[in-house]
Design a protein around this motif. Sequence first.
Motif, PDB file in Angstrom:
ATOM      1  N   VAL A  10       0.862  -1.181   0.000  1.00  0.00           N
ATOM      2  CA  VAL A  10       0.000   0.000   0.000  1.00  0.00           C
ATOM      3  C   VAL A  10       0.898   1.231   0.000  1.00  0.00           C
ATOM      4  O   VAL A  10       1.659   1.460   0.938  1.00  0.00           O
ATOM      5  CB  VAL A  10      -0.944   0.025   1.223  1.00  0.00           C
ATOM      6  N   ASP A  11       0.815   1.989  -1.090  1.00  0.00           N
ATOM      7  CA  ASP A  11       1.638   3.185  -1.255  1.00  0.00           C
ATOM      8  C   ASP A  11       0.904   4.109  -2.212  1.00  0.00           C
ATOM      9  O   ASP A  11       0.366   3.640  -3.224  1.00  0.00           O
ATOM     10  CB  ASP A  11       3.012   2.804  -1.827  1.00  0.00           C
ATOM     11  N   ALA A  36      -5.638   3.116   1.036  1.00  0.00           N
ATOM     12  CA  ALA A  36      -5.602   2.260   2.225  1.00  0.00           C
ATOM     13  C   ALA A  36      -6.924   1.542   2.472  1.00  0.00           C
ATOM     14  O   ALA A  36      -6.934   0.365   2.833  1.00  0.00           O
ATOM     15  CB  ALA A  36      -5.207   3.092   3.447  1.00  0.00           C
ATOM     16  N   ILE A  51       2.643  -7.862   4.334  1.00  0.00           N
ATOM     17  CA  ILE A  51       2.109  -6.550   3.932  1.00  0.00           C
ATOM     18  C   ILE A  51       3.240  -5.526   3.963  1.00  0.00           C
ATOM     19  O   ILE A  51       4.018  -5.485   4.918  1.00  0.00           O
ATOM     20  CB  ILE A  51       0.975  -6.107   4.882  1.00  0.00           C
ATOM     21  N   LEU A  53       3.807  -1.403   3.805  1.00  0.00           N
ATOM     22  CA  LEU A  53       3.073  -0.139   3.961  1.00  0.00           C
ATOM     23  C   LEU A  53       3.986   1.066   3.867  1.00  0.00           C
ATOM     24  O   LEU A  53       5.056   1.080   4.467  1.00  0.00           O
ATOM     25  CB  LEU A  53       2.382  -0.090   5.335  1.00  0.00           C
ATOM     26  N   ASP A  54       3.518   2.078   3.143  1.00  0.00           N
ATOM     27  CA  ASP A  54       4.132   3.399   3.188  1.00  0.00           C
ATOM     28  C   ASP A  54       3.575   4.086   4.432  1.00  0.00           C
ATOM     29  O   ASP A  54       2.478   3.762   4.888  1.00  0.00           O
ATOM     30  CB  ASP A  54       3.775   4.178   1.927  1.00  0.00           C
ATOM     31  N   GLY A  62       0.073   4.996   7.005  1.00  0.00           N
ATOM     32  CA  GLY A  62       0.522   3.634   7.257  1.00  0.00           C
ATOM     33  C   GLY A  62       0.376   3.196   8.696  1.00  0.00           C
ATOM     34  O   GLY A  62       0.051   2.038   8.976  1.00  0.00           O
ATOM     35  N   LEU A  65      -3.310   2.441   9.181  1.00  0.00           N
ATOM     36  CA  LEU A  65      -3.683   1.209   8.489  1.00  0.00           C
ATOM     37  C   LEU A  65      -3.141  -0.012   9.234  1.00  0.00           C
ATOM     38  O   LEU A  65      -3.847  -1.011   9.399  1.00  0.00           O
ATOM     39  CB  LEU A  65      -3.193   1.228   7.045  1.00  0.00           C
ATOM     40  N   SER A  66      -1.918   0.068   9.713  1.00  0.00           N
ATOM     41  CA  SER A  66      -1.348  -1.034  10.487  1.00  0.00           C
ATOM     42  C   SER A  66      -2.199  -1.300  11.728  1.00  0.00           C
ATOM     43  O   SER A  66      -2.485  -2.453  12.068  1.00  0.00           O
ATOM     44  CB  SER A  66       0.088  -0.711  10.886  1.00  0.00           C
ATOM     45  N   ILE A  80       4.467  -7.203   8.792  1.00  0.00           N
ATOM     46  CA  ILE A  80       4.309  -5.888   8.166  1.00  0.00           C
ATOM     47  C   ILE A  80       5.676  -5.223   8.052  1.00  0.00           C
ATOM     48  O   ILE A  80       6.414  -5.130   9.039  1.00  0.00           O
ATOM     49  CB  ILE A  80       3.349  -4.985   8.970  1.00  0.00           C
ATOM     50  N   PHE A  82       7.312  -1.575   6.951  1.00  0.00           N
ATOM     51  CA  PHE A  82       7.111  -0.190   6.550  1.00  0.00           C
ATOM     52  C   PHE A  82       8.215   0.155   5.562  1.00  0.00           C
ATOM     53  O   PHE A  82       9.399  -0.030   5.848  1.00  0.00           O
ATOM     54  CB  PHE A  82       7.159   0.755   7.755  1.00  0.00           C
TER      55      PHE A  82
END
Length: 122
Positions: A10-11, A36, A51, A53-54, A62, A65-66, A80, A82
């Motif tokens: 997700v970015d 997101a 996953i 994440l940005d 991020g 969302l996390s 996850i 980042f």
Amino acid sequence: MIRRKSIIAVDDSKIVLQTLEGILGGRYEFRGFSKAERALDYITLFPPSLIILDIDMPEINGYELSEMIMEKKELRGIPIIFLTSNNDKHSVIKAAAYGADDYILKPIDRNLLMGRIETLLQ
């Protein structure tokens, strides 16, 4: 038939998502999201193996969302990472507090990313 492990990224940058697809798409089942909310809906229905994440994204960042992912009991064990350009100590500490298993800086180093993913998926 052995199913390939899946990775969701997700970015908000399409260039980053294309780069990740180029790096990961041949080895993993890869799916990228720029929003997101859409990613969370998909992750809930089809939990991935990992996953990415940005942190800095519009609407839902991020960290948020996390946190949303970790609130869902069935998603808690998913690693996850980042992937961000935020290289300050506060961001790294905050990412860990929000469930990050790893923290990688942009620009993407292909070998570093692959090594970290392989370690987390073992």
